[in-house]
Design a protein around this motif. Structure first.
Motif, PDB file in Angstrom:
ATOM      1  N   ASN A  27      -9.551   1.745  -0.830  1.00 28.49           N
ATOM      2  CA  ASN A  27      -9.757   3.253  -0.363  1.00 28.49           C
ATOM      3  C   ASN A  27      -8.668   4.154  -0.430  1.00 28.49           C
ATOM      4  N   ASP A  28      -9.013   5.324  -0.013  1.00 30.59           N
ATOM      5  CA  ASP A  28      -7.661   6.284  -0.113  1.00 30.59           C
ATOM      6  C   ASP A  28      -6.432   5.960   0.688  1.00 30.59           C
ATOM      7  N   GLY A  29      -6.535   5.218   1.665  1.00 29.41           N
ATOM      8  CA  GLY A  29      -5.413   4.673   2.366  1.00 29.41           C
ATOM      9  C   GLY A  29      -4.562   3.607   1.568  1.00 29.41           C
ATOM     10  N   ASP A  30      -4.944   3.128   0.656  1.00 22.84           N
ATOM     11  CA  ASP A  30      -4.309   2.005  -0.175  1.00 22.84           C
ATOM     12  C   ASP A  30      -3.268   2.720  -1.142  1.00 22.84           C
ATOM     13  N   CYS A  31      -3.596   4.081  -1.403  1.00 25.08           N
ATOM     14  CA  CYS A  31      -2.879   4.964  -2.239  1.00 25.08           C
ATOM     15  C   CYS A  31      -1.682   5.701  -1.841  1.00 25.08           C
ATOM     16  N   PRO A  32      -0.562   5.854  -2.816  1.00 28.73           N
ATOM     17  CA  PRO A  32       0.340   6.725  -2.451  1.00 28.73           C
ATOM     18  C   PRO A  32      -0.174   8.432  -2.063  1.00 28.73           C
ATOM     19  N   ALA A  33       0.740   8.889  -1.719  1.00 32.28           N
ATOM     20  CA  ALA A  33       0.584  10.542  -1.366  1.00 32.28           C
ATOM     21  C   ALA A  33      -0.153  11.060  -2.478  1.00 32.28           C
ATOM     22  N   TYR A  34      -0.772  12.168  -2.529  1.00 38.08           N
ATOM     23  CA  TYR A  34      -1.546  12.795  -3.526  1.00 38.08           C
ATOM     24  C   TYR A  34      -2.147  11.930  -4.594  1.00 38.08           C
ATOM     25  N   HIS A  35      -2.745  10.758  -4.154  1.00 37.95           N
ATOM     26  CA  HIS A  35      -3.605   9.909  -5.027  1.00 37.95           C
ATOM     27  C   HIS A  35      -4.798   9.723  -4.135  1.00 37.95           C
ATOM     28  N   CYS A  36      -5.790   9.296  -4.954  1.00 34.80           N
ATOM     29  CA  CYS A  36      -6.983   8.847  -4.223  1.00 34.80           C
ATOM     30  C   CYS A  36      -7.592   7.652  -4.922  1.00 34.80           C
ATOM     31  N   CYS A  37      -8.249   6.927  -4.440  1.00 32.49           N
ATOM     32  CA  CYS A  37      -9.020   5.649  -4.841  1.00 32.49           C
ATOM     33  C   CYS A  37      -9.977   5.954  -5.774  1.00 32.49           C
ATOM     34  N   GLU A  38     -10.127   5.839  -6.915  1.00 33.81           N
ATOM     35  CA  GLU A  38     -11.324   6.309  -8.017  1.00 33.81           C
ATOM     36  C   GLU A  38     -12.065   4.972  -8.117  1.00 33.81           C
ATOM     37  N   SER A  39     -13.374   4.913  -7.875  1.00 33.59           N
ATOM     38  CA  SER A  39     -13.943   3.858  -8.407  1.00 33.59           C
ATOM     39  C   SER A  39     -13.505   3.442  -9.737  1.00 33.59           C
ATOM     40  N   GLN A  40     -13.917   2.276 -10.349  1.00 34.30           N
ATOM     41  CA  GLN A  40     -13.777   1.981 -11.856  1.00 34.30           C
ATOM     42  C   GLN A  40     -15.252   2.169 -12.327  1.00 34.30           C
ATOM     43  N   ARG A  41     -15.253   3.156 -13.150  1.00 29.61           N
ATOM     44  CA  ARG A  41     -16.540   3.922 -13.765  1.00 29.61           C
ATOM     45  C   ARG A  41     -16.385   3.848 -15.238  1.00 29.61           C
ATOM     46  N   ARG A  42     -17.445   3.797 -15.949  1.00 31.54           N
ATOM     47  CA  ARG A  42     -17.600   4.134 -17.476  1.00 31.54           C
ATOM     48  C   ARG A  42     -16.779   3.020 -18.043  1.00 31.54           C
ATOM     49  N   GLY A  43     -16.333   1.776 -17.626  1.00 26.66           N
ATOM     50  CA  GLY A  43     -15.836   0.832 -18.334  1.00 26.66           C
ATOM     51  C   GLY A  43     -14.079   0.877 -18.073  1.00 26.66           C
ATOM     52  N   ARG A  44     -13.861   1.900 -17.305  1.00 27.85           N
ATOM     53  CA  ARG A  44     -12.329   2.031 -16.955  1.00 27.85           C
ATOM     54  C   ARG A  44     -11.890   0.835 -16.044  1.00 27.85           C
ATOM     55  N   ARG A  45     -11.230   0.128 -16.556  1.00 28.65           N
ATOM     56  CA  ARG A  45     -10.616  -1.243 -15.801  1.00 28.65           C
ATOM     57  C   ARG A  45      -9.150  -1.327 -15.786  1.00 28.65           C
ATOM     58  N   SER A  46      -8.502  -1.778 -14.865  1.00 30.71           N
ATOM     59  CA  SER A  46      -7.111  -2.166 -14.666  1.00 30.71           C
ATOM     60  C   SER A  46      -7.153  -3.808 -14.593  1.00 30.71           C
ATOM     61  N   VAL A  47      -5.867  -4.309 -15.291  1.00 33.92           N
ATOM     62  CA  VAL A  47      -5.674  -5.423 -15.202  1.00 33.92           C
ATOM     63  C   VAL A  47      -5.431  -6.104 -13.726  1.00 33.92           C
ATOM     64  N   GLY A  48      -5.979  -6.830 -13.425  1.00 37.82           N
ATOM     65  CA  GLY A  48      -5.910  -7.686 -12.233  1.00 37.82           C
ATOM     66  C   GLY A  48      -6.451  -6.990 -11.024  1.00 37.82           C
ATOM     67  N   CYS A  49      -7.104  -5.907 -11.179  1.00 39.05           N
ATOM     68  CA  CYS A  49      -8.067  -5.430 -10.175  1.00 39.05           C
ATOM     69  C   CYS A  49      -9.547  -5.782 -10.261  1.00 39.05           C
ATOM     70  N   SER A  50     -10.262  -6.139  -9.193  1.00 43.60           N
ATOM     71  CA  SER A  50     -11.652  -6.668  -9.085  1.00 43.60           C
ATOM     72  C   SER A  50     -12.438  -5.527  -9.507  1.00 43.60           C
ATOM     73  N   VAL A  51     -13.561  -6.125  -9.791  1.00 43.63           N
ATOM     74  CA  VAL A  51     -14.598  -5.265 -10.421  1.00 43.63           C
ATOM     75  C   VAL A  51     -15.029  -4.237  -9.309  1.00 43.63           C
ATOM     76  N   SER A  52     -15.027  -4.710  -8.170  1.00 38.30           N
ATOM     77  CA  SER A  52     -15.614  -3.887  -7.070  1.00 38.30           C
ATOM     78  C   SER A  52     -14.512  -2.731  -6.352  1.00 38.30           C
ATOM     79  N   SER A  53     -13.218  -3.050  -6.859  1.00 36.40           N
ATOM     80  CA  SER A  53     -11.987  -2.230  -6.473  1.00 36.40           C
ATOM     81  C   SER A  53     -11.915  -0.956  -7.248  1.00 36.40           C
ATOM     82  N   GLY A  54     -11.060  -0.014  -6.791  1.00 38.15           N
ATOM     83  CA  GLY A  54     -10.875   1.056  -7.642  1.00 38.15           C
ATOM     84  C   GLY A  54      -9.253   1.186  -8.001  1.00 38.15           C
TER      85      GLY A  54
END
Length: 104
Positions: A27-54
């Motif tokens: 969620n947005d609270g997990d992110c630094p200031a002036y960031h938001c938690c974007e869901s992983q969409r359209r194949g956008r992935r980050s190594v180490g993040c679960s599929v359900s996280s952003g």
């Protein structure tokens, strides 16, 4: 403060924000200031993040692409507004561009 000094401060803030991007989040609270938690969409992935996280993503800077109502992207930085272009993506909604607020 003059215009050049403001522009330099904004540029430095944007560069700092980009360095923090890519953090896994739920969620947005997990992110630094002036960031938001974007869901992983359209194949956008980050190594180490679960599929359900952003991924923590910086707010939009001036002239960057956004979605009106920011349902699928982060909002624009303070003082900027997402101004619609009249083009709609389905299901995201109207595409816009972050622009300086008239009243802000």
């Amino acid at each position: 403060m003059n215009v050049r000094a403001c522009a330099l401060l904004l540029l430095l803030a944007i560069l700092e924000l980009k360095q923090c991007s890519g953090i896994c989040c739920n969620n947005d609270g997990d992110c630094p200031a002036y960031h938001c938690c974007e869901s992983q969409r359209r194949g956008r992935r980050s190594v180490g993040c679960s599929v359900s996280s952003g991924i923590c993503t910086p707010f939009g800077a001036q002239q960057q692409r956004c979605h009106v109502g920011h349902r699928f992207t982060c909002p624009c930085l303070p003082g900027l507004t997402c101004v619609g272009t009249g083009v709609t993506e389905i299901p995201q909604g109207e595409i816009g561009v972050c622009q300086r607020s008239r009243y802000g």
